[in-house]
Motif scaffolding. Structure first.
Motif, PDB file in Angstrom:
ATOM      1  N   UNK A 200       0.811  -1.431  -0.009  1.00 59.23           N
ATOM      2  CA  UNK A 200       0.116  -0.050   0.047  1.00 59.23           C
ATOM      3  C   UNK A 200       0.779   1.207  -0.009  1.00 59.23           C
ATOM      4  N   UNK A 201       2.447   0.969   0.034  1.00 63.24           N
ATOM      5  CA  UNK A 201       3.179   2.208   0.225  1.00 63.24           C
ATOM      6  C   UNK A 201       3.685   2.538  -1.103  1.00 63.24           C
ATOM      7  N   UNK A 202       3.857   3.769  -1.415  1.00 66.14           N
ATOM      8  CA  UNK A 202       4.723   4.276  -2.377  1.00 66.14           C
ATOM      9  C   UNK A 202       5.944   3.964  -2.239  1.00 66.14           C
ATOM     10  N   UNK A 203       6.981   3.779  -3.472  1.00 62.42           N
ATOM     11  CA  UNK A 203       8.201   3.351  -3.387  1.00 62.42           C
ATOM     12  C   UNK A 203       9.088   4.073  -2.398  1.00 62.42           C
ATOM     13  N   UNK A 204       8.902   5.330  -2.689  1.00 65.51           N
ATOM     14  CA  UNK A 204       9.875   6.395  -1.835  1.00 65.51           C
ATOM     15  C   UNK A 204       9.274   6.067  -0.473  1.00 65.51           C
ATOM     16  N   UNK A 205       8.275   5.950   0.073  1.00 64.99           N
ATOM     17  CA  UNK A 205       7.907   5.769   1.590  1.00 64.99           C
ATOM     18  C   UNK A 205       8.258   4.440   2.018  1.00 64.99           C
ATOM     19  N   UNK A 206       8.415   3.454   1.107  1.00 63.78           N
ATOM     20  CA  UNK A 206       8.965   2.124   1.760  1.00 63.78           C
ATOM     21  C   UNK A 206      10.547   2.161   1.863  1.00 63.78           C
ATOM     22  N   UNK A 207      11.143   2.935   1.041  1.00 62.21           N
ATOM     23  CA  UNK A 207      12.646   3.072   1.254  1.00 62.21           C
ATOM     24  C   UNK A 207      13.256   3.921   2.028  1.00 62.21           C
ATOM     25  N   UNK A 208      12.106   4.920   2.603  1.00 57.28           N
ATOM     26  CA  UNK A 208      12.628   5.812   3.785  1.00 57.28           C
ATOM     27  C   UNK A 208      12.228   5.565   4.934  1.00 57.28           C
ATOM     28  N   UNK A 209      11.079   4.760   5.335  1.00 61.45           N
ATOM     29  CA  UNK A 209      10.547   4.569   6.583  1.00 61.45           C
ATOM     30  C   UNK A 209      10.260   2.922   6.961  1.00 61.45           C
ATOM     31  N   UNK A 210      10.726   2.676   8.275  1.00 64.68           N
ATOM     32  CA  UNK A 210      10.409   1.270   8.667  1.00 64.68           C
ATOM     33  C   UNK A 210       9.339   1.127   9.940  1.00 64.68           C
ATOM     34  N   UNK A 211       9.029   2.046  10.477  1.00 68.58           N
ATOM     35  CA  UNK A 211       8.136   2.012  11.590  1.00 68.58           C
ATOM     36  C   UNK A 211       6.757   2.728  11.145  1.00 68.58           C
ATOM     37  N   UNK A 212       5.869   2.113  11.232  1.00 66.07           N
ATOM     38  CA  UNK A 212       4.500   2.336  10.913  1.00 66.07           C
ATOM     39  C   UNK A 212       3.366   1.909  11.859  1.00 66.07           C
ATOM     40  N   UNK A 213       2.131   3.058  11.746  1.00 66.57           N
ATOM     41  CA  UNK A 213       0.997   2.829  12.548  1.00 66.57           C
ATOM     42  C   UNK A 213      -0.224   2.386  11.674  1.00 66.57           C
TER      43      UNK A 213
END
Length: 246
Positions: A200-213
């Motif tokens: 569900x994440x954009x590619x840039x978001x997947x690369x940049x962040x690891x912690x999600x809620x």
């Protein structure tokens, strides 16, 4: 003609509720000898939820008192911060906002404050929900605050959302838990593994962040770092006003 015979001294913080032409500290009101003090105070425009203590000739009294001719009543505003009765196990006040306060609701949620909001709920329904869930009803509708059935209400001062939020933080000083609630639906965010949601994440978001809620109520995904400087400043200002997050 019956001469006015009860004298009210209204605190300056409450004068905004009076008609512009009558915004004076001293008010003389006719009393029929049977109306309660609460009725008399509301008859000049001040909603009882905005009233703190009342004294008659210096003696503390309540809204059920029946004022008599010659009484001098001092009507005080609620003290700040104001205490909200909590249910057993409840750690912080809960709020319900009327249809005109949607932006304020989102800001309260941003700070981790339980803020219910519906953009299609009428006044009687708001009172029912506020009472059933023991939520403080927030509004800028004087008439809504004068409803006798309402258990706890508060008038929101200010036109700009920044001013409204500042008023609420000063009045109730609620504990803050920023970034823990869904700003869209008020659900409490829970940690979620990146692997569950990465599609569900954009590619840039997947690369940049690891912690999600994730919000269990509406399914929205949140991650730290996605916040604009504007939202960060709202949180910083609130923490300065109330104190460190709980």
């Amino acid at each position: 003609m019956v001469e006015p015979d009860v004298c009210l001294r209204i605190d300056s913080e409450l004068l905004l509720f009076l008609p512009t032409s009558r915004r004076h500290e001293w008010q003389r009101v006719a009393s029929d000898g049977t109306s309660t003090l609460g009725h008399v105070v509301q008859s000049v425009g001040v909603p009882l939820p905005e009233v703190g203590s009342m004294t008659v000739d210096g003696v503390l009294t309540g809204p059920s008192y029946q004022p008599a001719a010659g009484d001098v009543v001092h009507v005080h505003a609620v003290p700040r911060p104001q205490r909200v009765p909590l249910e057993p196990g409840q750690l912080a006040p809960r709020f319900l906002l009327d249809v005109h306060l949607g932006t304020l609701a989102r800001r309260l949620r941003l700070l981790g404050i339980d803020a219910s909001y519906h953009n299609d709920m009428d006044d009687p329904s708001l009172v029912v929900e506020a009472n059933a869930e023991r939520r403080v009803l927030l509004t800028q509708d004087h008439g809504l605050l004068r409803r006798r059935a309402l258990w706890f209400g508060a008038y929101v001062r200010g036109i700009r959302p920044d001013d409204q939020l500042g008023d609420l933080l000063e009045r109730f000083a609620p504990p803050l838990r920023p970034w823990t609630r869904c700003t869209a639906c008020n659900g409490e965010l829970t940690p979620v593994d990146k692997g569950e949601i990465e599609r569900r994440l954009e590619a840039g978001t997947r690369r940049s962040y690891d912690a999600y809620g994730r919000c269990p109520e509406c399914g929205r995904i949140y991650w730290r770092g996605a916040h604009s400087e504007h939202l960060e400043e709202i949180v910083r200002s609130a923490v300065r006003a109330v104190g460190s997050p709980s």
